[in-house]
Write a protein that holds these residues in place. Structure first.
Motif, PDB file in Angstrom:
ATOM      1  N   PRO A 172      49.384  40.605  33.397  1.00 23.31           N
ATOM      2  CA  PRO A 172      49.592  41.714  32.467  1.00 23.31           C
ATOM      3  C   PRO A 172      50.785  42.546  32.943  1.00 23.31           C
ATOM      4  CG  PRO A 172      47.299  41.591  33.179  1.00 23.31           C
ATOM      5  CD  PRO A 172      48.071  40.663  34.060  1.00 23.31           C
ATOM      6  N   ALA A 173      51.448  43.191  32.024  1.00 27.01           N
ATOM      7  CA  ALA A 173      52.655  43.959  32.377  1.00 27.01           C
ATOM      8  C   ALA A 173      52.317  45.072  33.369  1.00 27.01           C
ATOM      9  CB  ALA A 173      53.268  44.545  31.112  1.00 27.01           C
ATOM     10  N   PRO A 174      53.257  45.368  34.291  1.00 32.06           N
ATOM     11  CA  PRO A 174      53.033  46.489  35.208  1.00 32.06           C
ATOM     12  C   PRO A 174      52.751  47.767  34.431  1.00 32.06           C
ATOM     13  CG  PRO A 174      54.997  45.254  35.826  1.00 32.06           C
ATOM     14  CD  PRO A 174      54.550  44.707  34.499  1.00 32.06           C
ATOM     15  N   GLY A 175      51.804  48.524  34.930  1.00 32.10           N
ATOM     16  CA  GLY A 175      51.481  49.800  34.285  1.00 32.10           C
ATOM     17  C   GLY A 175      50.414  49.694  33.220  1.00 32.10           C
ATOM     18  N   THR A 176      50.050  48.465  32.824  1.00 34.22           N
ATOM     19  CA  THR A 176      48.977  48.321  31.840  1.00 34.22           C
ATOM     20  C   THR A 176      47.644  48.219  32.589  1.00 34.22           C
ATOM     21  OG1 THR A 176      49.169  45.913  31.790  1.00 34.22           O
ATOM     22  CG2 THR A 176      50.512  47.145  30.210  1.00 34.22           C
ATOM     23  N   PRO A 177      46.526  48.543  31.911  1.00 30.49           N
ATOM     24  CA  PRO A 177      45.236  48.542  32.611  1.00 30.49           C
ATOM     25  C   PRO A 177      44.891  47.190  33.232  1.00 30.49           C
ATOM     26  CG  PRO A 177      45.031  49.547  30.426  1.00 30.49           C
ATOM     27  CD  PRO A 177      46.412  48.988  30.510  1.00 30.49           C
ATOM     28  N   GLY A 178      45.296  46.102  32.571  1.00 32.02           N
ATOM     29  CA  GLY A 178      44.937  44.775  33.086  1.00 32.02           C
ATOM     30  C   GLY A 178      45.620  44.423  34.394  1.00 32.02           C
ATOM     31  N   ARG A 179      46.729  45.108  34.708  1.00 31.02           N
ATOM     32  CA  ARG A 179      47.482  44.727  35.904  1.00 31.02           C
ATOM     33  C   ARG A 179      46.644  44.919  37.175  1.00 31.02           C
ATOM     34  NH1 ARG A 179      52.699  42.209  36.484  1.00 31.02           N
ATOM     35  NH2 ARG A 179      53.423  42.656  38.569  1.00 31.02           N
ATOM     36  N   GLY A 180      45.957  46.031  37.255  1.00 28.45           N
ATOM     37  CA  GLY A 180      45.143  46.301  38.435  1.00 28.45           C
ATOM     38  C   GLY A 180      44.011  45.289  38.565  1.00 28.45           C
ATOM     39  N   ALA A 181      43.381  44.962  37.436  1.00 32.19           N
ATOM     40  CA  ALA A 181      42.293  43.982  37.467  1.00 32.19           C
ATOM     41  C   ALA A 181      42.825  42.620  37.903  1.00 32.19           C
ATOM     42  CB  ALA A 181      41.646  43.887  36.092  1.00 32.19           C
ATOM     43  N   TRP A 182      44.036  42.311  37.472  1.00 33.48           N
ATOM     44  CA  TRP A 182      44.660  41.023  37.833  1.00 33.48           C
ATOM     45  C   TRP A 182      44.875  40.933  39.341  1.00 33.48           C
ATOM     46  CZ3 TRP A 182      49.771  39.957  39.618  1.00 33.48           C
ATOM     47  CH2 TRP A 182      50.168  38.619  39.513  1.00 33.48           C
ATOM     48  N   TYR A 183      45.420  42.009  39.951  1.00 32.25           N
ATOM     49  CA  TYR A 183      45.575  42.017  41.416  1.00 32.25           C
ATOM     50  C   TYR A 183      44.214  41.840  42.090  1.00 32.25           C
ATOM     51  CZ  TYR A 183      50.408  43.865  41.257  1.00 32.25           C
ATOM     52  OH  TYR A 183      51.761  44.036  41.061  1.00 32.25           O
ATOM     53  N   ALA A 184      43.231  42.549  41.553  1.00 32.36           N
ATOM     54  CA  ALA A 184      41.911  42.515  42.183  1.00 32.36           C
ATOM     55  C   ALA A 184      41.301  41.122  42.132  1.00 32.36           C
ATOM     56  CB  ALA A 184      40.980  43.535  41.512  1.00 32.36           C
ATOM     57  N   TRP A 185      41.456  40.415  41.000  1.00 27.12           N
ATOM     58  CA  TRP A 185      40.894  39.073  40.909  1.00 27.12           C
ATOM     59  C   TRP A 185      41.586  38.110  41.871  1.00 27.12           C
ATOM     60  CZ3 TRP A 185      36.317  38.121  39.661  1.00 27.12           C
ATOM     61  CH2 TRP A 185      35.670  38.775  38.619  1.00 27.12           C
ATOM     62  N   ILE A 186      42.892  38.241  41.984  1.00 21.78           N
ATOM     63  CA  ILE A 186      43.601  37.330  42.895  1.00 21.78           C
ATOM     64  C   ILE A 186      43.178  37.610  44.341  1.00 21.78           C
ATOM     65  CG2 ILE A 186      45.885  36.722  43.794  1.00 21.78           C
ATOM     66  CD1 ILE A 186      46.880  36.943  40.902  1.00 21.78           C
ATOM     67  N   ALA A 187      43.089  38.877  44.693  1.00 20.94           N
ATOM     68  CA  ALA A 187      42.643  39.214  46.058  1.00 20.94           C
ATOM     69  C   ALA A 187      41.203  38.740  46.278  1.00 20.94           C
ATOM     70  CB  ALA A 187      42.751  40.715  46.285  1.00 20.94           C
ATOM     71  N   TYR A 188      40.370  38.887  45.261  1.00 17.13           N
ATOM     72  CA  TYR A 188      38.969  38.449  45.384  1.00 17.13           C
ATOM     73  C   TYR A 188      38.892  36.933  45.616  1.00 17.13           C
ATOM     74  CZ  TYR A 188      34.165  37.368  44.072  1.00 17.13           C
ATOM     75  OH  TYR A 188      32.881  36.877  44.068  1.00 17.13           O
ATOM     76  N   LEU A 189      39.613  36.180  44.803  1.00 25.12           N
ATOM     77  CA  LEU A 189      39.558  34.716  44.938  1.00 25.12           C
ATOM     78  C   LEU A 189      40.115  34.279  46.294  1.00 25.12           C
ATOM     79  CD1 LEU A 189      40.778  33.704  41.349  1.00 25.12           C
ATOM     80  CD2 LEU A 189      38.425  33.653  42.223  1.00 25.12           C
ATOM     81  N   ALA A 190      41.208  34.920  46.701  1.00 27.91           N
ATOM     82  CA  ALA A 190      41.839  34.522  47.970  1.00 27.91           C
ATOM     83  C   ALA A 190      40.955  34.890  49.163  1.00 27.91           C
ATOM     84  CB  ALA A 190      43.204  35.187  48.099  1.00 27.91           C
ATOM     85  N   SER A 191      40.230  35.995  49.061  1.00 31.14           N
ATOM     86  CA  SER A 191      39.468  36.431  50.239  1.00 31.14           C
ATOM     87  C   SER A 191      38.058  35.856  50.270  1.00 31.14           C
ATOM     88  CB  SER A 191      39.423  37.958  50.304  1.00 31.14           C
ATOM     89  OG  SER A 191      38.797  38.481  49.153  1.00 31.14           O
ATOM     90  N   THR A 192      37.484  35.530  49.102  1.00 38.66           N
ATOM     91  CA  THR A 192      36.104  35.023  49.128  1.00 38.66           C
ATOM     92  C   THR A 192      36.023  33.501  49.101  1.00 38.66           C
ATOM     93  OG1 THR A 192      35.889  35.084  46.726  1.00 38.66           O
ATOM     94  CG2 THR A 192      35.168  37.055  47.937  1.00 38.66           C
ATOM     95  N   LEU A 193      36.970  32.836  48.438  1.00 39.49           N
ATOM     96  CA  LEU A 193      36.853  31.378  48.296  1.00 39.49           C
ATOM     97  C   LEU A 193      37.755  30.591  49.256  1.00 39.49           C
ATOM     98  CD1 LEU A 193      36.493  30.954  44.423  1.00 39.49           C
ATOM     99  CD2 LEU A 193      34.781  30.392  46.156  1.00 39.49           C
ATOM    100  N   MET A 194      38.954  31.095  49.489  1.00 34.36           N
ATOM    101  CA  MET A 194      39.859  30.334  50.369  1.00 34.36           C
ATOM    102  C   MET A 194      39.252  30.102  51.762  1.00 34.36           C
ATOM    103  SD  MET A 194      42.944  29.372  49.227  1.00 34.36           S
ATOM    104  CE  MET A 194      44.121  29.673  47.914  1.00 34.36           C
ATOM    105  N   PRO A 195      38.698  31.167  52.411  1.00 29.36           N
ATOM    106  CA  PRO A 195      38.185  30.930  53.777  1.00 29.36           C
ATOM    107  C   PRO A 195      37.038  29.914  53.839  1.00 29.36           C
ATOM    108  CG  PRO A 195      38.600  33.257  53.420  1.00 29.36           C
ATOM    109  CD  PRO A 195      38.721  32.593  52.079  1.00 29.36           C
TER     110      PRO A 195
END
Ligand SMILES: N[C@@H](CCC(=O)N[C@@H](CS)C(=O)NCC(=O)O)C(=O)O
Length: 206
Positions: free
Chosen positions: A83-106
């Protein structure tokens, strides 16, 4: 022009998918993991951790698949990977990527490289439970707020999730046993980028 050091179906897959989605020009360099090419001094100079992916961006080698996905989304906004920077979805997008990388990758790392830990059946069962717990969480989210991680809007986070789901295909309970996850994977697998990657990387099995 980018250069992607990759191995078929490995963590490089999401970076390769993002490049295809963006229509960005890139060179591919195969790293033969079975032959130990990731530990060659020339490769270690690019990626000191001895893993794929490495993406050379403007002459500088960078690692970490989730960071590279975010970088490509930023460099190619027209691809709609985020989602474009500054839109509400952008923060959720960062959060999902961090969630997937931290919970599933290890745990996936431990599943595929049990030698990283003193492997016992108990450890393996715990790793499996950890991964399945994340599928439970994602199923609950997608069933109520899907079909994508960001609802109606497809994003690069869905590419990352589908790559991780694919890694579970030979586990006792593959991610596709969770219906909302299976539906998301079907959507991502229907995308031209996914089909093209299979051709280029020579992948066959889901
Ligand atoms: N956190 C890293 C993980 C990379 C990773 O573990 N890659 C695996 C393949 S999926 C690898 O290169 N393994 C070779 C080895 O460890 O010898 C990322 O997301 O880029």
């Amino acid at each position: 022009m980018y250069t992607l050091y990759y191995a078929p179906g490995a963590a490089s897959m999401v970076v390769h998918l993002a490049l295809l989605e963006a229509g960005a020009p890139y060179d591919l360099r195969l790293v033969d993991l079975d032959a130990g090419a990731q530990r060659d001094p020339a490769y270690l100079a690019l990626n000191p951790h001895g893993v794929v992916p490495t993406l050379v961006v403007d002459g500088r080698p960078l690692g970490e698949s989730s960071a590279l996905l975010m970088l490509l989304a930023e460099r190619h906004p027209e691809a709609g990977l985020a989602p474009a920077p500054g839109t509400p979805g952008r923060g959720a997008w960062y959060a999902w990527i961090a969630y997937l990388a931290s919970t599933l990758m290890p745990p996936f790392r431990l599943w595929f490289y049990p030698q990283d830990l003193h492997d016992t059946p108990d450890v393996r069962a715990a790793v499996q439970r950890r991964i399945e717990g994340v599928w439970d969480h994602l199923q609950a989210h997608l069933a109520t707020q899907g079909p994508h991680l960001l609802g109606e809007q497809f994003s690069g986070a869905d590419l990352l999730l589908t790559m991780l789901m694919r890694w579970s295909r030979n586990m006792p309970r593959p991610a596709t046993q969770w219906p909302a996850l299976a539906q998301l994977a079907d959507r991502v697998r229907a995308r031209p980028s996914w089909r093209r990657l299979y051709e280029i990387e020579g992948l066959r099995e889901w």
